[in-house]
Design a protein around this motif. Structure first.
Motif, mmCIF file in Angstrom:
data_model
loop_
_atom_site.group_PDB
_atom_site.id
_atom_site.type_symbol
_atom_site.label_atom_id
_atom_site.label_comp_id
_atom_site.label_asym_id
_atom_site.label_seq_id
_atom_site.Cartn_x
_atom_site.Cartn_y
_atom_site.Cartn_z
ATOM 1 N N GLU A 119 0.833 -1.199 0.000
ATOM 2 C CA GLU A 119 0.000 0.000 0.000
ATOM 3 C C GLU A 119 0.872 1.256 0.000
ATOM 4 O OE1 GLU A 119 -3.191 2.432 2.822
ATOM 5 O OE2 GLU A 119 -2.259 0.593 3.561
ATOM 6 N N TRP A 286 -2.630 -12.371 11.216
ATOM 7 C CA TRP A 286 -3.011 -11.850 9.899
ATOM 8 C C TRP A 286 -2.105 -10.677 9.563
ATOM 9 C CZ3 TRP A 286 -7.006 -7.576 9.086
ATOM 10 C CH2 TRP A 286 -7.251 -7.378 7.717
ATOM 11 N N ALA A 288 -1.333 -7.666 7.283
ATOM 12 C CA ALA A 288 -2.202 -6.872 6.425
ATOM 13 C C ALA A 288 -1.665 -5.465 6.274
ATOM 14 C CB ALA A 288 -3.618 -6.824 7.003
ATOM 15 N N THR A 289 -2.072 -4.813 5.181
ATOM 16 C CA THR A 289 -1.766 -3.404 5.023
ATOM 17 C C THR A 289 -2.660 -2.586 5.953
ATOM 18 O OG1 THR A 289 -3.408 -3.013 3.295
ATOM 19 C CG2 THR A 289 -1.222 -3.812 2.580
ATOM 20 N N GLU A 292 -6.184 -2.479 4.596
ATOM 21 C CA GLU A 292 -6.934 -3.708 4.845
ATOM 22 C C GLU A 292 -7.428 -3.766 6.288
ATOM 23 O OE1 GLU A 292 -4.837 -6.768 1.653
ATOM 24 O OE2 GLU A 292 -3.872 -6.412 3.596
ATOM 25 N N TRP A 296 -11.397 -3.628 7.330
ATOM 26 C CA TRP A 296 -11.968 -4.723 8.114
ATOM 27 C C TRP A 296 -12.594 -4.208 9.409
ATOM 28 C CZ3 TRP A 296 -13.066 -9.704 7.163
ATOM 29 C CH2 TRP A 296 -13.421 -10.500 8.270
#
Length: 303
Positions: A119, A286, A288-289, A292, A296
């Motif tokens: 990202e 998890w 994640a960027t 994200e 979420w």
């Protein structure tokens, strides 16, 4: 506002409640956005971020020293290739916050980062300090930065981290006008929360950083001051891992802020390697960027 500038309402100890309450309510933590669960049954979310400042800090200070510029260039020339190789090898996606000038100085790098699935986030125009800018100047620079990053990388940013986490009384209004999903500059919680403006919810997700989880605190060096990297990499790894273990134990978010020109040195890259290894060893994290995580949390908040 500079410390030497008198406040229009006078000395703080003379302020009526409307003044001090109005100040703290401008941009404040609202409802928690801690999700009911993380994707795939993960216990903990791990969000790695890099503020790719490169040469912009001396440029911001109108410092024309080639030596200090070279320290920033190290981040692009030597550190970023190491970081990108590590993330590719570990198959981990991260968020890279670019000052627009850094992306213009290193367009192939910024495009490559985006093409690798990472990202791209907004991190000012030239690492300016928002709290000393006029509101219209801050706004103009933020919009110019977003447009420039999209032009250079092909990716429209959805999140912002203010340079030096310098969040002015006007920054939230600008973020809302830009229609961003999230900010990552304020520190009111360990977990994501919704920002409020004067008591009203904004829909903006805050992904809170913290100085404890920032490599600059431990690795910064200024030749003509007392600022020195007193903490060895092993000590930084111990702190970061303790923060991760706490996040994992609580089933929350572990957000780490790094800078290529700090973390990217040979003796320091193992700190990041250890953090990734520890999270992978849990088997229930998890990676994640920031976008994200923010998306979420906005869609799955428990409250």
């Amino acid at each position: 506002m500079a410390e030497s500038t008198p406040h229009p309402a006078g000395d703080p100890w003379t302020w009526p409640e409307s003044v001090w309450r109005g100040i703290v309510e401008r941009a404040r933590a609202g409802r928690s956005l801690r999700p009911r669960h993380w994707p795939g049954g993960a216990r903990c979310a791990v969000a790695l971020s890099f503020d790719a400042d490169h040469e912009t800090i001396p440029l911001r200070d109108a410092d024309e020293s080639p030596m200090r510029s070279s320290q920033g260039q190290y981040g692009a020339r030597a550190a970023m290739p190491r970081i990108r190789r590590l993330l590719a090898r570990e198959e981990v996606k991260a968020t890279f916050f670019y000052p627009a000038v850094a992306a213009l100085l290193h367009p192939a790098e910024a495009r490559g980062v985006a093409e690798e699935g990472h990202e791209i986030g907004i991190h000012s125009w030239i690492h300016e300090r928002n709290t000393i800018l006029r509101p219209e100047v801050e706004r103009d620079l933020a919009f110019r930065a977003a447009d420039t990053l999209e032009t250079v990388t092909g990716q429209r940013p959805v999140g912002m981290r203010t340079a030096s986490w310098d969040f002015s009384p006007h920054t939230l209004d600008i973020i809302r006008e830009m229609g961003l999903l999230y900010d990552s500059s304020l520190m009111a919680d360990d977990e994501p929360y919704e920002l409020t403006a004067n008591g009203e919810p904004t829909g903006i997700v805050e992904l809170p950083p913290e100085w404890i989880r920032d490599d600059a605190v431990y690795f910064n060096m200024q030749r003509f001051s007392g600022l020195r990297p007193y903490t060895p990499p092993s000590g930084v790894a111990e702190i970061f891992l303790a923060e991760f273990e706490g996040a994992h134990a609580e089933g929350g978010l572990f957000l780490l802020t790094m800078h290529p020109h700090y973390i990217g040195h040979r003796s320091r890259m193992p700190v990041l390697e250890k953090v990734i290894a520890a999270a992978k060893a849990k088997g229930d994290c998890w990676f994640a960027t920031h976008a994200e995580v923010a998306g979420w949390c906005k869609d799955n908040a428990a409250s």
